[in-house]
Design a protein around this motif. Structure first.
Motif, PDB file in Angstrom:
ATOM      1  N   ASN A  85     -53.401 -12.737 -28.122  1.00 42.68           N
ATOM      2  CA  ASN A  85     -53.499 -11.286 -28.141  1.00 42.68           C
ATOM      3  C   ASN A  85     -52.215 -10.733 -28.753  1.00 42.68           C
ATOM      4  OD1 ASN A  85     -53.999  -8.628 -27.778  1.00 42.68           O
ATOM      5  ND2 ASN A  85     -54.318  -8.737 -25.570  1.00 42.68           N
ATOM      6  N   LEU A  86     -52.323 -10.134 -29.939  1.00 42.26           N
ATOM      7  CA  LEU A  86     -51.145  -9.661 -30.651  1.00 42.26           C
ATOM      8  C   LEU A  86     -50.496  -8.468 -29.966  1.00 42.26           C
ATOM      9  CD1 LEU A  86     -52.335 -10.026 -34.334  1.00 42.26           C
ATOM     10  CD2 LEU A  86     -50.926 -11.578 -33.005  1.00 42.26           C
ATOM     11  N   LYS A  87     -51.252  -7.744 -29.127  1.00 47.93           N
ATOM     12  CA  LYS A  87     -50.669  -6.611 -28.430  1.00 47.93           C
ATOM     13  C   LYS A  87     -49.692  -7.063 -27.360  1.00 47.93           C
ATOM     14  CE  LYS A  87     -54.527  -3.531 -29.276  1.00 47.93           C
ATOM     15  NZ  LYS A  87     -55.624  -2.757 -28.696  1.00 47.93           N
ATOM     16  N   GLN A  88     -49.860  -8.278 -26.843  1.00 45.23           N
ATOM     17  CA  GLN A  88     -48.973  -8.779 -25.806  1.00 45.23           C
ATOM     18  C   GLN A  88     -47.682  -9.353 -26.379  1.00 45.23           C
ATOM     19  OE1 GLN A  88     -51.304 -11.598 -23.649  1.00 45.23           O
ATOM     20  NE2 GLN A  88     -52.534 -10.049 -22.602  1.00 45.23           N
ATOM     21  N   LEU A  89     -47.694  -9.735 -27.640  1.00 41.64           N
ATOM     22  CA  LEU A  89     -46.506 -10.312 -28.257  1.00 41.64           C
ATOM     23  C   LEU A  89     -45.503  -9.213 -28.586  1.00 41.64           C
ATOM     24  CD1 LEU A  89     -48.177 -12.832 -30.718  1.00 41.64           C
ATOM     25  CD2 LEU A  89     -47.162 -13.337 -28.509  1.00 41.64           C
ATOM     26  N   PRO A  90     -44.202  -9.427 -28.279  1.00 42.44           N
ATOM     27  CA  PRO A  90     -43.209  -8.407 -28.631  1.00 42.44           C
ATOM     28  C   PRO A  90     -42.982  -8.385 -30.135  1.00 42.44           C
ATOM     29  CG  PRO A  90     -42.141 -10.331 -27.698  1.00 42.44           C
ATOM     30  CD  PRO A  90     -43.620 -10.565 -27.596  1.00 42.44           C
ATOM     31  N   ASN A  91     -42.721  -7.206 -30.661  1.00 45.69           N
ATOM     32  CA  ASN A  91     -42.469  -7.115 -32.093  1.00 45.69           C
ATOM     33  C   ASN A  91     -40.987  -7.350 -32.377  1.00 45.69           C
ATOM     34  OD1 ASN A  91     -41.175  -4.730 -31.435  1.00 45.69           O
ATOM     35  ND2 ASN A  91     -42.751  -3.407 -32.287  1.00 45.69           N
ATOM     36  N   PHE A  92     -40.637  -7.405 -33.631  1.00 48.34           N
ATOM     37  CA  PHE A  92     -39.276  -7.735 -34.039  1.00 48.34           C
ATOM     38  C   PHE A  92     -38.272  -6.709 -33.536  1.00 48.34           C
ATOM     39  CE2 PHE A  92     -35.783  -7.388 -37.115  1.00 48.34           C
ATOM     40  CZ  PHE A  92     -35.247  -8.656 -36.968  1.00 48.34           C
ATOM     41  N   ALA A  93     -38.620  -5.432 -33.583  1.00 41.24           N
ATOM     42  CA  ALA A  93     -37.698  -4.385 -33.138  1.00 41.24           C
ATOM     43  C   ALA A  93     -37.374  -4.530 -31.654  1.00 41.24           C
ATOM     44  CB  ALA A  93     -38.287  -3.011 -33.427  1.00 41.24           C
ATOM     45  N   GLN A  94     -38.388  -4.872 -30.845  1.00 36.69           N
ATOM     46  CA  GLN A  94     -38.144  -5.068 -29.421  1.00 36.69           C
ATOM     47  C   GLN A  94     -37.247  -6.272 -29.177  1.00 36.69           C
ATOM     48  OE1 GLN A  94     -42.118  -5.435 -27.989  1.00 36.69           O
ATOM     49  NE2 GLN A  94     -42.407  -3.222 -27.669  1.00 36.69           N
ATOM     50  N   LEU A  95     -37.501  -7.369 -29.866  1.00 38.12           N
ATOM     51  CA  LEU A  95     -36.667  -8.565 -29.696  1.00 38.12           C
ATOM     52  C   LEU A  95     -35.228  -8.315 -30.128  1.00 38.12           C
ATOM     53  CD1 LEU A  95     -39.089 -11.370 -30.930  1.00 38.12           C
ATOM     54  CD2 LEU A  95     -38.328 -10.941 -28.590  1.00 38.12           C
ATOM     55  N   LEU A  96     -35.032  -7.608 -31.241  1.00 34.63           N
ATOM     56  CA  LEU A  96     -33.693  -7.328 -31.724  1.00 34.63           C
ATOM     57  C   LEU A  96     -32.936  -6.424 -30.743  1.00 34.63           C
ATOM     58  CD1 LEU A  96     -31.632  -7.637 -33.998  1.00 34.63           C
ATOM     59  CD2 LEU A  96     -32.627  -5.621 -35.062  1.00 34.63           C
ATOM     60  N   ALA A  97     -33.612  -5.400 -30.242  1.00 37.92           N
ATOM     61  CA  ALA A  97     -32.965  -4.503 -29.272  1.00 37.92           C
ATOM     62  C   ALA A  97     -32.609  -5.260 -27.998  1.00 37.92           C
ATOM     63  CB  ALA A  97     -33.892  -3.331 -28.958  1.00 37.92           C
ATOM     64  N   GLN A  98     -33.448  -6.173 -27.586  1.00 36.43           N
ATOM     65  CA  GLN A  98     -33.191  -6.960 -26.389  1.00 36.43           C
ATOM     66  C   GLN A  98     -31.977  -7.866 -26.593  1.00 36.43           C
ATOM     67  OE1 GLN A  98     -36.201  -9.854 -25.451  1.00 36.43           O
ATOM     68  NE2 GLN A  98     -35.968  -9.489 -23.255  1.00 36.43           N
ATOM     69  N   LYS A  99     -31.864  -8.489 -27.748  1.00 39.18           N
ATOM     70  CA  LYS A  99     -30.734  -9.376 -28.032  1.00 39.18           C
ATOM     71  C   LYS A  99     -29.431  -8.593 -28.189  1.00 39.18           C
ATOM     72  CE  LYS A  99     -32.942 -13.240 -28.101  1.00 39.18           C
ATOM     73  NZ  LYS A  99     -32.709 -14.256 -27.098  1.00 39.18           N
ATOM     74  N   LEU A 100     -29.505  -7.389 -28.759  1.00 37.88           N
ATOM     75  CA  LEU A 100     -28.294  -6.596 -28.962  1.00 37.88           C
ATOM     76  C   LEU A 100     -27.762  -6.049 -27.636  1.00 37.88           C
ATOM     77  CD1 LEU A 100     -29.122  -4.661 -32.249  1.00 37.88           C
ATOM     78  CD2 LEU A 100     -27.544  -6.568 -31.929  1.00 37.88           C
ATOM     79  N   ARG A 101     -28.630  -5.820 -26.672  1.00 40.20           N
ATOM     80  CA  ARG A 101     -28.181  -5.305 -25.377  1.00 40.20           C
ATOM     81  C   ARG A 101     -27.427  -6.360 -24.571  1.00 40.20           C
ATOM     82  NH1 ARG A 101     -33.536  -3.125 -23.159  1.00 40.20           N
ATOM     83  NH2 ARG A 101     -34.294  -3.343 -25.264  1.00 40.20           N
ATOM     84  N   LYS A 102     -27.728  -7.621 -24.788  1.00 42.85           N
ATOM     85  CA  LYS A 102     -27.038  -8.696 -24.057  1.00 42.85           C
ATOM     86  C   LYS A 102     -25.633  -8.847 -24.612  1.00 42.85           C
ATOM     87  CE  LYS A 102     -31.085 -11.389 -22.870  1.00 42.85           C
ATOM     88  NZ  LYS A 102     -31.724 -12.702 -22.975  1.00 42.85           N
ATOM     89  N   GLU A 103     -24.680  -8.877 -23.713  1.00 44.53           N
ATOM     90  CA  GLU A 103     -23.285  -9.075 -24.129  1.00 44.53           C
ATOM     91  C   GLU A 103     -22.898 -10.508 -23.855  1.00 44.53           C
ATOM     92  OE1 GLU A 103     -20.741  -6.223 -22.361  1.00 44.53           O
ATOM     93  OE2 GLU A 103     -21.979  -4.542 -22.981  1.00 44.53           O
ATOM     94  N   PRO A 104     -22.121 -11.132 -24.760  1.00 48.13           N
ATOM     95  CA  PRO A 104     -21.742 -12.547 -24.562  1.00 48.13           C
ATOM     96  C   PRO A 104     -20.771 -12.725 -23.421  1.00 48.13           C
ATOM     97  CG  PRO A 104     -20.829 -11.688 -26.629  1.00 48.13           C
ATOM     98  CD  PRO A 104     -21.643 -10.593 -26.011  1.00 48.13           C
TER      99      PRO A 104
END
Length: 134
Positions: free
Chosen positions: A115-134
């Motif tokens: 189901n493609l609606k359940q898969l996160p899109n690129f913008a969501q993944l990028l925002a999620q990765k940018l919010r994480k601090e090392p």
């Protein structure tokens, strides 16, 4: 020889670096030329779509049912032509018929497809990765 030297422009009267000569196009001319080239590309693409036999439109009565890569440049393809399915081998050297299928391949039910609606899109993944601090 003396006349030629008199016509030469002294170095002190030459145009400073960064300024264009009187006949050179400026930034407006360059942008206008770029827009003209882009308009030409779009116009030719539109024209090629409307011409018959250009290959941009799919052929009527011909459909690729399934495809499987078997090498770097080799594939096995099932093609449906007017209700009949053919197994073709596609290589860099050409296309050869391998088998005529006696009955069509079964259709994959929609429940087994992700189901493609359940898969996160690129913008969501990028925002999620940018919010994480090392």
């Amino acid at each position: 020889m003396i006349h030629l030297l008199a016509l030469a422009v002294p170095a002190s009267k030459a145009a400073p670096v960064g300024q264009h000569a009187a006949g050179a196009p400026g930034m407006f001319g360059a942008v206008l030329a770029l827009l003209a080239v882009l308009a030409l590309i779009v116009g030719l693409g539109w024209l090629l779509k409307r011409l018959p036999g250009t290959g941009f439109r799919p052929a009527e009565g011909l459909r690729v049912v399934a495809s499987l890569n078997v090498g770097a440049k080799e594939r096995v393809v099932v093609v449906e032509v007017n209700g009949e399915q053919l197994l073709l081998g596609v290589t860099a050297g050409g296309i050869s018929p391998l088998h005529r299928l006696p009955e069509p391949l079964p259709v994959i039910p929609a429940a087994t497809l992700p189901n493609l609606k359940q898969l996160p899109n690129f913008a969501q993944l990028l925002a999620q990765k940018l919010r994480k601090e090392p």
